[in-house]
Design an enzyme around this catalytic site. Sequence first.
Site, mmCIF file in Angstrom:
data_model
loop_
_atom_site.group_PDB
_atom_site.id
_atom_site.type_symbol
_atom_site.label_atom_id
_atom_site.label_comp_id
_atom_site.label_asym_id
_atom_site.label_seq_id
_atom_site.Cartn_x
_atom_site.Cartn_y
_atom_site.Cartn_z
ATOM 1 N N THR A 72 1.235 7.396 7.256
ATOM 2 C CA THR A 72 2.207 8.029 6.438
ATOM 3 C C THR A 72 1.365 9.017 5.861
ATOM 4 O OG1 THR A 72 2.805 5.552 5.768
ATOM 5 C CG2 THR A 72 3.778 7.446 4.683
ATOM 6 N N ASP A 87 -3.127 -2.748 11.528
ATOM 7 C CA ASP A 87 -3.656 -2.016 10.607
ATOM 8 C C ASP A 87 -5.168 -2.228 10.102
ATOM 9 O OD1 ASP A 87 -1.614 -0.247 11.152
ATOM 10 O OD2 ASP A 87 -1.496 0.013 9.038
ATOM 11 N N ASP A 133 4.995 0.819 7.443
ATOM 12 C CA ASP A 133 4.117 1.680 8.577
ATOM 13 C C ASP A 133 4.669 2.928 8.956
ATOM 14 O OD1 ASP A 133 1.656 1.707 9.852
ATOM 15 O OD2 ASP A 133 2.850 1.557 11.795
HETATM 16 P P1 ADP Z 1 -0.627 4.884 5.206
HETATM 17 O O1 ADP Z 1 0.489 4.392 6.160
HETATM 18 O O2 ADP Z 1 -0.911 6.242 5.084
HETATM 19 O O3 ADP Z 1 -1.925 4.021 5.341
HETATM 20 P P2 ADP Z 1 -0.119 3.384 2.846
HETATM 21 O O4 ADP Z 1 1.237 2.910 2.551
HETATM 22 O O5 ADP Z 1 -0.853 2.314 3.533
HETATM 23 O O6 ADP Z 1 -0.010 4.450 3.881
HETATM 24 O O7 ADP Z 1 -0.781 3.706 1.684
HETATM 25 C C1 ADP Z 1 -1.935 4.289 1.662
HETATM 26 C C2 ADP Z 1 -2.507 4.825 0.432
HETATM 27 O O8 ADP Z 1 -2.388 4.025 -0.655
HETATM 28 C C3 ADP Z 1 -4.002 5.423 0.467
HETATM 29 O O9 ADP Z 1 -3.982 6.568 -0.099
HETATM 30 C C4 ADP Z 1 -4.538 4.373 -0.352
HETATM 31 O O10 ADP Z 1 -5.718 4.902 -1.188
HETATM 32 C C5 ADP Z 1 -3.536 4.170 -1.486
HETATM 33 N N1 ADP Z 1 -3.679 2.806 -2.207
HETATM 34 C C6 ADP Z 1 -3.893 1.572 -1.423
HETATM 35 N N2 ADP Z 1 -3.946 0.563 -2.232
HETATM 36 C C7 ADP Z 1 -4.214 1.078 -3.398
HETATM 37 C C8 ADP Z 1 -4.272 0.316 -4.737
HETATM 38 N N3 ADP Z 1 -4.299 -0.980 -5.088
HETATM 39 N N4 ADP Z 1 -4.245 1.381 -5.602
HETATM 40 C C9 ADP Z 1 -4.149 2.527 -5.563
HETATM 41 N N5 ADP Z 1 -3.820 3.013 -4.313
HETATM 42 C C10 ADP Z 1 -3.782 2.462 -3.217
HETATM 43 MG MG MG Z 2 -2.184 2.023 5.238
#
Ligand code: ADP
Ligand code: MG
Length: 534
Positions: A101, A401, A67
């Site tokens: 992030t 989250d 996170d």
């Molecule tokens: P944040 O802390 O910003 O939420 P994450 O590590 O949760 O960061 O990543 C979020 C990103 O990952 C978003 O842009 C989301 O659209 C993308 N994402 C999440 N699951 C998938 C998936 N299965 N395939 C492609 N992209 C994904």
């Molecule tokens: Mg996320």
Amino acid sequence: MPAKSAFVPVKRISKSEFKDKEKPAQIRGSNIVAAKAVADAIKTSLGPRGMDKMIQDGKGEVTITNDGATILKQMKVLHPAAKMLVELSQAQDAEAGDGTTSVVILAGAMLETSQKLLTKGFHPAAISDSLLHFASKAVEVLESMAIPVDLTDNASLLKSANTALNSKVVHEHSGMLAPMAVDAVLKIVDPNKDQNVDLKDIHIIKKLGETVEDSQLVDGIVFTQKSQGVGGPSKVEKAKIGLIQFCISPPKTDMDNTVLIRDYAAMDRVLREERQYILNITKKIKAAGCNALLIQKSILRDAVSDLGLHLLAKQKIMVVKDIEREDIEFVCKTLGCRPIASLDHFTPEALGTAELAEEFQAGDSKYVKITGVQNPGRTVSILLRGSNRQVLEEADRSLHDALCVIRCLVKKRFLIPGGGAPEAELSVKLTQYSHTMKGMDAYCFRAFAESLEVIPGILSENAGLSPISTVTELRNRHARGETHAGINVRKGSISNIIDENVLQPLLVSTSAVTLSAECVRSILKIDDIVNVIR
Ligand code: ADP
Ligand code: MG
């Protein structure tokens, strides 16, 4: 000989020192470099294939997390501009709960673009104005691609909770955590009326032991404490629950004093008096029909003395002590009881009723669960389990989250596709829009539009794909009007990301764009750092 002058000549400050044009540029440059370093530090954590960080604090405690907000909070950031990015992440956490992030990475990319524009001779204020316009236009584009969602549409809610959990350390448990988050939020909101969710009404109780899979949503309340008193009941059916804020222990005087007892008869009298005093309290509690007693923590004296516990146990009253002051509201709301501040107010009306109050064993500790509440308020408790502290903590953060994502959908009932689709769409649409603009503004606008491609770029890089070819293809498909084309991380290709069930709340993306633009604008406007020496 003339006396030596007592005055030391003061060094003349040359005018050029005031007119130093280099300094603001240097300060701005160093701010941008420092802030960008923060963004670079967490970019490998983005997305479902992102890596996790192991953070060790000063005491040697280890945290494993993915996170963004948590990573940055734990980092000891010294540079004031870098601290702004840490705060940006916290702001996104408060506003949307997810995307912490992404928001920092977006800000990093916008800063890099600003730096390029600055070296080209753009004035910081002009860049800042352009960025303001850019962010508002970006929100418009995001809103135009949003899909309305109804809170009764359980499948869509589940998909968005799943997307949030995808990238977490505990993602393999998302099959269980996602429905839990959806159920928890739906239980406490009225879909027709509520526009927000107070997450304080969802209590997450962490207990070490077993695995995350054994976590459960409790329709009632869970106390992390064990029940007190030797020989007292550890299971009460048809519980009548009282929550007291007064103490069951001998009263103390306001001032420190000493009572000197010289003979045994006097000592006996004191003890008898104490016993009588406490017995009177416990009898009154019993007389009101209470068989489960919750006692608020007291800082003045023992909330309940050993004698008190003994007498309560004898009357078959279950006791849970050390209820935190800040939990009182939640407990009352859940159990439908009133906090009782003095013995005189201990009446049957103030008690809550529940089917069962029972103590359970969890690993080497115990907890108390009250279920089947008669007049339940709109609250839920979640009992989280985990085999070790790190997993348990991360499960807690991940669940938070997921809960926030559902909360976003209550606040603003729209979904957008994930997987880099919104950023690619923004980039294409805003570049097109920049063609209709004139002058410097158009140039800045185009540069910022391009900078948004950083998210799909990093997502693909973290997934082991080639960022250049992936982003190029993504851009082409969006230019051809495929609004839902996104990076299919599992298959390593670009496809309609909605078919892959990767959906996220609109609010997460709109707040990420507006907050990051705001942060970059304020960094751009700084031209000096003043240190106050204390
Ligand atoms: P944040 O802390 O910003 O939420 P994450 O590590 O949760 O960061 O990543 C979020 C990103 O990952 C978003 O842009 C989301 O659209 C993308 N994402 C999440 N699951 C998938 C998936 N299965 N395939 C492609 N992209 C994904
Ligand atoms: Mg996320």
